[in-house]
Design an enzyme around this catalytic site. Sequence first.
Site, mmCIF file in Angstrom:
data_model
loop_
_atom_site.group_PDB
_atom_site.id
_atom_site.type_symbol
_atom_site.label_atom_id
_atom_site.label_comp_id
_atom_site.label_asym_id
_atom_site.label_seq_id
_atom_site.Cartn_x
_atom_site.Cartn_y
_atom_site.Cartn_z
ATOM 1 N N CYS A 289 0.820 -1.218 0.000
ATOM 2 C CA CYS A 289 0.000 0.000 0.000
ATOM 3 C C CYS A 289 0.853 1.268 0.000
ATOM 4 O O CYS A 289 0.316 2.369 -0.103
ATOM 5 C CB CYS A 289 -0.929 0.002 1.202
ATOM 6 S SG CYS A 289 -2.140 -1.325 1.107
ATOM 7 N N HIS B 104 -3.085 7.006 3.449
ATOM 8 C CA HIS B 104 -3.537 5.766 2.806
ATOM 9 C C HIS B 104 -4.904 5.400 3.376
ATOM 10 O O HIS B 104 -5.153 5.551 4.576
ATOM 11 C CB HIS B 104 -2.523 4.654 3.076
ATOM 12 C CG HIS B 104 -2.995 3.310 2.638
ATOM 13 N ND1 HIS B 104 -3.475 3.085 1.363
ATOM 14 C CD2 HIS B 104 -3.094 2.120 3.298
ATOM 15 C CE1 HIS B 104 -3.842 1.810 1.262
ATOM 16 N NE2 HIS B 104 -3.620 1.214 2.422
ATOM 17 N N ASN C 48 -10.109 0.042 0.131
ATOM 18 C CA ASN C 48 -8.651 0.111 0.076
ATOM 19 C C ASN C 48 -8.196 -0.343 -1.312
ATOM 20 O O ASN C 48 -8.233 -1.537 -1.621
ATOM 21 C CB ASN C 48 -8.060 -0.784 1.171
ATOM 22 C CG ASN C 48 -6.538 -0.761 1.201
ATOM 23 O OD1 ASN C 48 -5.896 -0.218 0.302
ATOM 24 N ND2 ASN C 48 -5.957 -1.358 2.236
HETATM 25 O O1 UT7 Z 1 -3.603 -1.497 3.556
HETATM 26 C C1 UT7 Z 1 -2.734 -2.405 4.112
HETATM 27 C C2 UT7 Z 1 -2.772 -2.301 5.547
HETATM 28 N N1 UT7 Z 1 -3.972 -2.925 6.088
HETATM 29 C C3 UT7 Z 1 -4.568 -2.356 7.115
HETATM 30 O O2 UT7 Z 1 -4.193 -1.297 7.532
HETATM 31 C C4 UT7 Z 1 -5.687 -3.126 7.775
HETATM 32 C C5 UT7 Z 1 -5.559 -3.005 9.262
HETATM 33 N N2 UT7 Z 1 -6.560 -3.779 10.009
HETATM 34 C C6 UT7 Z 1 -7.874 -3.451 10.012
HETATM 35 O O3 UT7 Z 1 -8.305 -2.525 9.352
HETATM 36 C C7 UT7 Z 1 -8.777 -4.226 10.940
HETATM 37 O O4 UT7 Z 1 -8.006 -4.985 11.821
HETATM 38 C C8 UT7 Z 1 -9.787 -5.139 10.215
HETATM 39 C C9 UT7 Z 1 -10.805 -4.291 9.461
HETATM 40 C C10 UT7 Z 1 -9.055 -6.035 9.229
HETATM 41 C C11 UT7 Z 1 -10.543 -5.999 11.202
HETATM 42 O O5 UT7 Z 1 -11.174 -5.197 12.172
HETATM 43 P P1 UT7 Z 1 -11.000 -5.480 13.724
HETATM 44 O O6 UT7 Z 1 -11.823 -4.493 14.416
HETATM 45 O O7 UT7 Z 1 -9.517 -5.500 14.009
HETATM 46 O O8 UT7 Z 1 -11.652 -6.894 13.878
HETATM 47 P P2 UT7 Z 1 -10.999 -8.260 14.423
HETATM 48 O O9 UT7 Z 1 -10.148 -8.869 13.373
HETATM 49 O O10 UT7 Z 1 -10.416 -8.034 15.776
HETATM 50 O O11 UT7 Z 1 -12.286 -9.126 14.600
HETATM 51 C C12 UT7 Z 1 -13.290 -8.803 15.594
HETATM 52 C C13 UT7 Z 1 -14.498 -9.681 15.374
HETATM 53 C C14 UT7 Z 1 -14.141 -11.156 15.179
HETATM 54 O O12 UT7 Z 1 -15.156 -11.919 15.785
HETATM 55 P P3 UT7 Z 1 -14.937 -12.605 17.210
HETATM 56 O O13 UT7 Z 1 -13.736 -13.489 17.066
HETATM 57 O O14 UT7 Z 1 -14.701 -11.453 18.148
HETATM 58 O O15 UT7 Z 1 -16.218 -13.331 17.427
HETATM 59 C C15 UT7 Z 1 -14.204 -11.352 13.705
HETATM 60 O O16 UT7 Z 1 -14.506 -12.661 13.336
HETATM 61 O O17 UT7 Z 1 -15.151 -9.284 14.168
HETATM 62 C C16 UT7 Z 1 -15.342 -10.431 13.343
HETATM 63 N N3 UT7 Z 1 -15.337 -9.993 11.958
HETATM 64 C C17 UT7 Z 1 -16.450 -9.634 11.304
HETATM 65 N N4 UT7 Z 1 -17.721 -9.564 11.694
HETATM 66 C C18 UT7 Z 1 -18.640 -9.153 10.787
HETATM 67 C C19 UT7 Z 1 -14.262 -9.872 11.112
HETATM 68 N N5 UT7 Z 1 -14.690 -9.461 9.930
HETATM 69 C C20 UT7 Z 1 -16.035 -9.304 10.017
HETATM 70 C C21 UT7 Z 1 -17.022 -8.881 9.115
HETATM 71 N N6 UT7 Z 1 -18.298 -8.819 9.548
HETATM 72 N N7 UT7 Z 1 -16.728 -8.527 7.848
#
Ligand code: UT7
Length: 334
Positions: free
Chosen positions: A113, A253, A283
């Site tokens: 990115c 970004h 993104n």
């Molecule tokens: O551009 C390159 C660089 N990339 C980035 O900068 C991305 C950085 N990371 C992020 O933006 C975030 O970490 C994500 C958007 C990828 C994920 O968000 P998060 O708030 O960190 O969620 P998480 O991975 O901690 O997941 C929390 C919960 C999980 O459920 P449990 O285990 O707590 O029951 C996931 O399974 O949210 C769940 N989850 C979803 N729920 C509904 C993950 N994706 C989804 C979804 N819809 N699409």
Amino acid sequence: MIKATITGVEASLPEYILTNEELSRMVDTTDEWIMTRIGIRERRIIEEGKGASSVGAQAVEKLLKKTGTKPEEVDFVLCATVTPDHQFPATANIIMDKCGIRNGFGFDLNAGCSGFLYGLVTAARFVESGHYKKVILVGAEKMSSIVDYTDRATCCIFGDGAGAVLIEPTTENFGVMDSILLSDGVGRVHLHQKAGGSVSPASHDTIDNREHFIYQEGQAVFKWAVSQMADTSLELMRRNNLSADDIAYLVPHQANLRIIDAVGKRMDFPPEKVMVNIEKYGNTTAATLPLCLWEWESKLKKGDNLLLTTFGAGFTWGAAYLKWGYDPDVNYEL
Ligand code: UT7
């Protein structure tokens, strides 16, 4: 002294819009979750059978037209992408062919990115050398070609699109003023594509194991992204004696609205001075920064200070201080 300045910006977005509503019919997710956790409402998707060069070439063609540049005048095309049309040849060469650019050279740059930011600094060095007068930097991606649409943790994030800038020499004090680029390969474990490269070429197993898609450990990437983008930007401001008041816009970004908000807050930027369009495009990896510049172009004035900052796979990150080189009513034909 020769400086390198952006003299035009264009973009190309595929027509197809993939909404949160459609995604929620593909995986277990909701518009509400995506909007509150990421801040994306929709993203564009390139049709099957076309690659990143489709939008890349369209952005470059529009840029040539807008800036009154003839294809034969272009010295160098740099394409930032993680989703090249092919492993080889470079997508830059395909874009050049599609646009009739035959008097110059081109190659691709893969910095996740941070591709556009790394590309901007690279292209600027060529222009500052005095040997290259018209350089095009294009960020072009078909992220949908490496997104696993059964994985709810990644499929909501990414979109396709391209943005391109023309970079030319100037003897005025405008253009790329300063930059900090950094990488730390230790972060590669958190964000990568497992198969399809030389260490694990495509096989039945890699396909069965869904290894040709983006693998991301979101939380680790999130933490690194906020601290590195903010710290690097603040360091760049410090060494150029700039405060948030001196900067017209922060251009971050577009990976997650919460990352953008956290970076803006750490840097004391009011929200109205932070470019954000993630809601519409998601993104788009190497295309996020030029898509922001393109959307804000009509608001930018000659002399405006911009601070660009990125974070991506590698890990790669950095910041660049730009002094914008033209007013919105510029007559490109001159
Ligand atoms: O551009 C390159 C660089 N990339 C980035 O900068 C991305 C950085 N990371 C992020 O933006 C975030 O970490 C994500 C958007 C990828 C994920 O968000 P998060 O708030 O960190 O969620 P998480 O991975 O901690 O997941 C929390 C919960 C999980 O459920 P449990 O285990 O707590 O029951 C996931 O399974 O949210 C769940 N989850 C979803 N729920 C509904 C993950 N994706 C989804 C979804 N819809 N699409």
